[in-house]
Design a protein around this motif. Structure first.
Motif, PDB file in Angstrom:
ATOM      1  N   GLY A 178     -47.807  12.636  18.670  1.00  0.00           N
ATOM      2  CA  GLY A 178     -46.673  13.168  17.925  1.00  0.00           C
ATOM      3  C   GLY A 178     -46.728  14.665  17.699  1.00  0.00           C
ATOM      4  O   GLY A 178     -45.806  15.252  17.149  1.00  0.00           O
ATOM      5  N   THR A 179     -47.832  15.310  18.146  1.00  0.00           N
ATOM      6  CA  THR A 179     -47.906  16.765  18.016  1.00  0.00           C
ATOM      7  C   THR A 179     -47.185  17.411  19.203  1.00  0.00           C
ATOM      8  O   THR A 179     -46.925  16.763  20.224  1.00  0.00           O
ATOM      9  CB  THR A 179     -49.364  17.241  18.010  1.00  0.00           C
ATOM     10  N   THR A 180     -46.840  18.686  19.034  1.00  0.00           N
ATOM     11  CA  THR A 180     -46.274  19.436  20.155  1.00  0.00           C
ATOM     12  C   THR A 180     -47.062  20.726  20.320  1.00  0.00           C
ATOM     13  O   THR A 180     -47.648  21.237  19.363  1.00  0.00           O
ATOM     14  CB  THR A 180     -44.800  19.823  19.920  1.00  0.00           C
ATOM     15  N   PHE A 181     -47.103  21.222  21.544  1.00  0.00           N
ATOM     16  CA  PHE A 181     -47.629  22.574  21.748  1.00  0.00           C
ATOM     17  C   PHE A 181     -46.872  23.222  22.890  1.00  0.00           C
ATOM     18  O   PHE A 181     -46.283  22.540  23.734  1.00  0.00           O
ATOM     19  CB  PHE A 181     -49.147  22.572  21.992  1.00  0.00           C
ATOM     20  N   ASP A 182     -46.888  24.556  22.888  1.00  0.00           N
ATOM     21  CA  ASP A 182     -46.121  25.305  23.883  1.00  0.00           C
ATOM     22  C   ASP A 182     -47.003  25.748  25.030  1.00  0.00           C
ATOM     23  O   ASP A 182     -48.165  26.107  24.839  1.00  0.00           O
ATOM     24  CB  ASP A 182     -45.485  26.546  23.234  1.00  0.00           C
ATOM     25  N   SER A 183     -46.436  25.740  26.206  1.00  0.00           N
ATOM     26  CA  SER A 183     -47.126  26.219  27.390  1.00  0.00           C
ATOM     27  C   SER A 183     -46.166  27.171  28.098  1.00  0.00           C
ATOM     28  O   SER A 183     -45.382  26.760  28.949  1.00  0.00           O
ATOM     29  CB  SER A 183     -47.486  25.010  28.271  1.00  0.00           C
ATOM     30  N   PRO A 184     -46.216  28.470  27.686  1.00  0.00           N
ATOM     31  CA  PRO A 184     -45.246  29.429  28.233  1.00  0.00           C
ATOM     32  C   PRO A 184     -45.386  29.560  29.750  1.00  0.00           C
ATOM     33  O   PRO A 184     -46.464  29.364  30.307  1.00  0.00           O
ATOM     34  CB  PRO A 184     -45.626  30.748  27.549  1.00  0.00           C
ATOM     35  N   TYR A 185     -44.273  29.905  30.399  1.00  0.00           N
ATOM     36  CA  TYR A 185     -44.298  30.032  31.855  1.00  0.00           C
ATOM     37  C   TYR A 185     -45.069  31.257  32.313  1.00  0.00           C
ATOM     38  O   TYR A 185     -45.595  31.302  33.411  1.00  0.00           O
ATOM     39  CB  TYR A 185     -42.874  30.072  32.405  1.00  0.00           C
ATOM     40  N   SER A 186     -45.112  32.281  31.466  1.00  0.00           N
ATOM     41  CA  SER A 186     -45.838  33.504  31.838  1.00  0.00           C
ATOM     42  C   SER A 186     -46.026  34.329  30.594  1.00  0.00           C
ATOM     43  O   SER A 186     -45.439  34.037  29.558  1.00  0.00           O
ATOM     44  CB  SER A 186     -45.054  34.287  32.883  1.00  0.00           C
ATOM     45  N   GLY A 187     -46.839  35.362  30.664  1.00  0.00           N
ATOM     46  CA  GLY A 187     -46.977  36.255  29.526  1.00  0.00           C
ATOM     47  C   GLY A 187     -45.861  37.300  29.463  1.00  0.00           C
ATOM     48  O   GLY A 187     -45.753  38.040  28.495  1.00  0.00           O
ATOM     49  N   ARG A 188     -45.018  37.378  30.501  1.00  0.00           N
ATOM     50  CA  ARG A 188     -43.987  38.422  30.592  1.00  0.00           C
ATOM     51  C   ARG A 188     -42.657  37.928  30.025  1.00  0.00           C
ATOM     52  O   ARG A 188     -42.162  36.881  30.447  1.00  0.00           O
ATOM     53  CB  ARG A 188     -43.782  38.831  32.050  1.00  0.00           C
ATOM     54  N   PRO A 189     -42.094  38.680  29.085  1.00  0.00           N
ATOM     55  CA  PRO A 189     -40.885  38.188  28.401  1.00  0.00           C
ATOM     56  C   PRO A 189     -39.689  37.983  29.341  1.00  0.00           C
ATOM     57  O   PRO A 189     -38.838  37.136  29.073  1.00  0.00           O
ATOM     58  CB  PRO A 189     -40.593  39.275  27.362  1.00  0.00           C
ATOM     59  N   GLN A 190     -39.610  38.741  30.421  1.00  0.00           N
ATOM     60  CA  GLN A 190     -38.439  38.598  31.307  1.00  0.00           C
ATOM     61  C   GLN A 190     -38.568  37.409  32.266  1.00  0.00           C
ATOM     62  O   GLN A 190     -37.625  37.086  32.980  1.00  0.00           O
ATOM     63  CB  GLN A 190     -38.188  39.892  32.100  1.00  0.00           C
ATOM     64  N   ASP A 191     -39.746  36.785  32.268  1.00  0.00           N
ATOM     65  CA  ASP A 191     -39.971  35.695  33.210  1.00  0.00           C
ATOM     66  C   ASP A 191     -39.719  34.343  32.565  1.00  0.00           C
ATOM     67  O   ASP A 191     -40.629  33.691  32.063  1.00  0.00           O
ATOM     68  CB  ASP A 191     -41.403  35.758  33.775  1.00  0.00           C
ATOM     69  N   TYR A 192     -38.462  33.950  32.569  1.00  0.00           N
ATOM     70  CA  TYR A 192     -38.099  32.631  32.051  1.00  0.00           C
ATOM     71  C   TYR A 192     -37.157  31.964  33.050  1.00  0.00           C
ATOM     72  O   TYR A 192     -36.659  32.612  33.972  1.00  0.00           O
ATOM     73  CB  TYR A 192     -37.442  32.756  30.673  1.00  0.00           C
ATOM     74  N   ILE A 193     -36.977  30.669  32.859  1.00  0.00           N
ATOM     75  CA  ILE A 193     -36.025  29.948  33.707  1.00  0.00           C
ATOM     76  C   ILE A 193     -34.831  29.547  32.857  1.00  0.00           C
ATOM     77  O   ILE A 193     -34.884  29.634  31.625  1.00  0.00           O
ATOM     78  CB  ILE A 193     -36.676  28.724  34.388  1.00  0.00           C
ATOM     79  N   ASN A 194     -33.759  29.136  33.505  1.00  0.00           N
ATOM     80  CA  ASN A 194     -32.505  28.904  32.800  1.00  0.00           C
ATOM     81  C   ASN A 194     -31.993  27.498  33.001  1.00  0.00           C
ATOM     82  O   ASN A 194     -31.847  27.036  34.135  1.00  0.00           O
ATOM     83  CB  ASN A 194     -31.436  29.877  33.325  1.00  0.00           C
ATOM     84  N   SER A 195     -31.703  26.838  31.893  1.00  0.00           N
ATOM     85  CA  SER A 195     -31.043  25.535  31.977  1.00  0.00           C
ATOM     86  C   SER A 195     -29.555  25.781  32.167  1.00  0.00           C
ATOM     87  O   SER A 195     -28.944  26.537  31.409  1.00  0.00           O
ATOM     88  CB  SER A 195     -31.306  24.756  30.690  1.00  0.00           C
ATOM     89  N   VAL A 196     -29.010  25.200  33.209  1.00  0.00           N
ATOM     90  CA  VAL A 196     -27.578  25.395  33.463  1.00  0.00           C
ATOM     91  C   VAL A 196     -26.988  24.074  33.959  1.00  0.00           C
ATOM     92  O   VAL A 196     -27.651  23.312  34.662  1.00  0.00           O
ATOM     93  CB  VAL A 196     -27.351  26.549  34.474  1.00  0.00           C
ATOM     94  N   SER A 197     -25.775  23.835  33.575  1.00  0.00           N
ATOM     95  CA  SER A 197     -25.099  22.596  33.982  1.00  0.00           C
ATOM     96  C   SER A 197     -24.678  22.697  35.440  1.00  0.00           C
ATOM     97  O   SER A 197     -24.052  23.667  35.863  1.00  0.00           O
ATOM     98  CB  SER A 197     -23.869  22.384  33.095  1.00  0.00           C
ATOM     99  N   ARG A 198     -25.016  21.654  36.193  1.00  0.00           N
ATOM    100  CA  ARG A 198     -24.652  21.653  37.618  1.00  0.00           C
ATOM    101  C   ARG A 198     -23.143  21.822  37.800  1.00  0.00           C
ATOM    102  O   ARG A 198     -22.691  22.632  38.609  1.00  0.00           O
ATOM    103  CB  ARG A 198     -25.096  20.340  38.270  1.00  0.00           C
ATOM    104  N   SER A 199     -22.376  21.097  37.012  1.00  0.00           N
ATOM    105  CA  SER A 199     -20.930  21.139  37.231  1.00  0.00           C
ATOM    106  C   SER A 199     -20.344  22.478  36.774  1.00  0.00           C
ATOM    107  O   SER A 199     -19.476  23.040  37.450  1.00  0.00           O
ATOM    108  CB  SER A 199     -20.247  19.968  36.537  1.00  0.00           C
TER     109      SER A 199
END
Lengths: 445, 445
Positions: free
Chosen positions: B85-106
């Motif tokens: 029931g615990t959560t923890f974060d695993s960032p994709y990178s240490g760089r703030p500009q390096d993220y991915i985007n959730s977007v609706s296919r339609s």
């Protein structure tokens, strides 16, 4: 007894029909082509084959091994033809009973068709094309090629032994998502072309009769297998691309120049090679894998339809015949439960089919690159001595070819380990002590 | 300008149409489905996607990146939900500009369709099914689904962007022997099922908005991606077989018991999970590979039609968009010579498509097995510190996701070497000295 529909009356399908007929099933076979006993055989389609222990073991099961052996020419080893014009022999094993057999595809197929025709419960219909199978129903849709009439035939199950281009497998492919049908087809960048060495005077053989002849030239290779009439079927395995590739060998001048450069000693034996080269079609060399092999306990593929392989281990037909033998063993223990039979058959065979497919690809490279290689030749000699002196030594080739009770996958694993060990040893040591070599090999396995 | 026929107006095809329209070509697109702007979207078909740098780079080329970003929700890393029931974060990178985007296919597809519609030379026709392509003629046979009328349309070339079940690729497959068409389709023994976390009160997010959520449970895994309305699309990746497999989860009682045992903390967020589970279809997870991608310099496949992959690297759409960008670069340098363009495109992309397919399969195992693993978590922490402190350090994930100029195959090779090195180090050392670690990594690459 139940009615079984078999699609494809080639080697595998006809052997299966015989065996199922012997068990009392009502077998209805459909074959797309005409009856080869009446109308001859298509040209350019691998004319002869190497029948070895696994195939013979399956023929024994139906009682036809002795009859078939009459059409066989034993080949005790490879005869290598060097560019310099010398030849040397590379026997398959040190054991005299371990040889392979050159046999005509059509002669063998006709022998099987005749045996099937003699059975009351086996009916073969030619010139009928399978349009598709109702996978969960045990029925197949067919078209009578002569009349154009289409109809559906209903059986308890349908078995597809309709080869690399299987229509039964295509019906499985059409249910890709539902069956999660895994499928792979991959082609070599080499094709093949058949030529002929005609008989010598009075039906004599122009080159050694009891050998599989190889003219290895790195990326090119020609082989020849003997026929009963004194002729040899010659097969070029040849790349499509490159200066000397098939795509570029487009004039008689180019082909003649190519043969003079690479196969000068073959030319005197192949008087019609230029005509044959341009008359005969180029065949492709492909591997086909799929899974599952069965659907709904009502439809099954076996033989090339399930696992087509390249011809470089001489095991394509043998693997298909072995399918029939293994299928029959499983059928004997589970009669009445087709789903269980199909699942157990697939479980018993799929890894072994993968293994012989891999081995055949390996051998393609070995036959091209290594039959001329000094270390490889030395290794073959060491192996022959080992096979002579130690009854428990079998080379990879012998394990695959002459040990029909050992599954292909195990033969491959054990054979590869041995090969690695021996190649390393032969590269390192001038005169290996055979006792010690054998100790090392026993420790491996 | 020449007329180009594109089959399939999904994400890849529409982006391609826009780019070709910008170059002045006359583009005629055919789409089997109806216009999603008028009639909504089929249910159960991966609702949202992860758009990252490679996809954005291709959108930039056509001038649509900024417009699309408005529909995107940044996800800065994975949020892992443990069984306890615990959560923890695993960032994709240490760089703030390096993220991915959730977007609706339609939403994304509609934005592209609207942009394509605005162009004079691009025409999109919906509800038209491709029956097959005349591979060497640049023409396609189509059926208007509404009227049942069939016709052939003639262009200079035909490009198939018609997805994993491509009709254009099927036409290539039908010429298997002539094209020596290599083909592979393979399915995981896992399927997927979509569920929903509805928005919280007043469109709030019930769990962290800016993360890709994962509930890893060894052989099961659930993920969730945020939508603009406060909801999350939840995807179960789940085996078909086994006690808890999809084939066996066939009553509401069984599903409820399963969720209580493995995903107790998710249940409060998914009030309709039992209805969703039985209402939504189960999707398959397959990889498709083929070669060649082109025939006769007149027909080409790209995107999923050429290289469908499993979704576990979030790169399917990105790889398809990158196809369009690379195709356009090659087109720009070779305009007029389609055969050369197609051959160079295939040469540039085929190994990279294979690499991202392999990486996606690797990540399937990583996301399931390792996101809970202590050494793996430590490695991710070391990596994040490395990415913080060393501008020249990129994890495998970063190389693949955030370095769009690095081809996938190179990202894979470099990333795998690093991973091996770091996992070994993290298993061995309690507190690795980052300077020394970085030296070791620089020495690797």
């Amino acid at each position: 007894m139940q009615k079984i529909i078999i699609i494809g009356a080639g080697l595998c399908g006809t052997l299966l029909a015989i065996r199922l007929g012997q068990r009392g099933y009502n077998v209805q076979m459909y074959e797309k082509r005409g009856d080869m006993r009446k109308q001859g055989v298509e040209a350019g389609r691998s004319i002869n084959l190497a029948l070895s222990h696994r195939g013979l073991m399956a023929l024994e099961q139906v009682g036809l091994a002795e009859a078939v052996k009459k059409y066989c020419i034993p080949m005790h080893g490879r005869q290598i033809h060097t560019l310099a014009g010398t030849t040397f022999d590379s026997p398959y094993s040190g054991r005299p009973q371990d040889y392979i057999n050159s046999v005509s595809r059509s002669t063998l197929n006709i022998a099987l068709l005749n045996a099937a025709d003699e059975m009351d419960h086996v009916n073969i219909v030619f010139n009928h094309k399978c349009n598709g199978v109702h996978l969960d129903a045990g029925s197949a849709n067919l078209t009578n090629i002569a009349t154009g009439e289409s109809f559906t035939d209903q059986g308890a199950i349908v078995i597809g032994t309709d080869g690399a281009g299987s229509a039964v497998r295509r019906s499985m492919m059409a249910q890709t998502t539902k069956l999660r049908f895994n499928y792979e087809q991959s082609f070599l960048e080499h094709g093949y072309k058949e030529l002929t060495i005609p008989p010598g005077p009075n039906g004599t053989y122009r080159i050694e009769k009891n050998a599989l002849h190889i003219w290895p030239r790195d990326e090119f290779m020609i082989i020849a297998l003997p026929n009963l009439d004194g002729s040899f079927t010659v097969t070029m395995f040849h790349p499509y691309g490159g200066t000397y590739g098939l795509d570029n060998l487009n004039t008689k001048e180019k082909v003649a120049a190519f043969f003079k450069k690479f196969f000068p000693t073959l030319i005197p034996h192949t008087p019609d090679y230029l005509e044959d080269f341009f008359k005969n079609p180029t065949g492709t060399l492909g591997t086909i894998r799929c899974a599952p092999w069965q659907a709904y306990g009502r439809t099954l593929v076996m033989g090339d339809a399930a696992h087509a392989i390249v011809p470089f281990y001489g095991q394509g037909m043998n693997a298909s015949f072995e399918d029939v033998r293994v299928f029959d063993d499983i059928l004997g223990e589970n009669e009445g439960d087709w789903k269980k039979i199909f699942m157990e058959f697939q479980a018993a065979r799929i890894e072994n089919a993968k293994a012989i497919g891999d081995l055949a690809l390996d051998n393609f490279h070995e036959m091209q690159d290594k039959t001329n290689d000094a270390v490889f030749i030395k290794k073959r000699n060491v192996e022959r001595q080992l096979e002579d002196q130690f009854p428990d030594y079998y080379s990879k080739y012998s394990l695959v070819t002459f040990q029909p009770k050992l599954p292909y996958a195990e033969a491959m694993a054990r054979g590869r380990k041995q090969d690695e060990f021996l190649m390393e040893l032969c590269a390192r040591e001038e005169n290996p002590d055979l006792e010690k070599v054998m100790e090392g090999i026993r420790a491996l396995t």
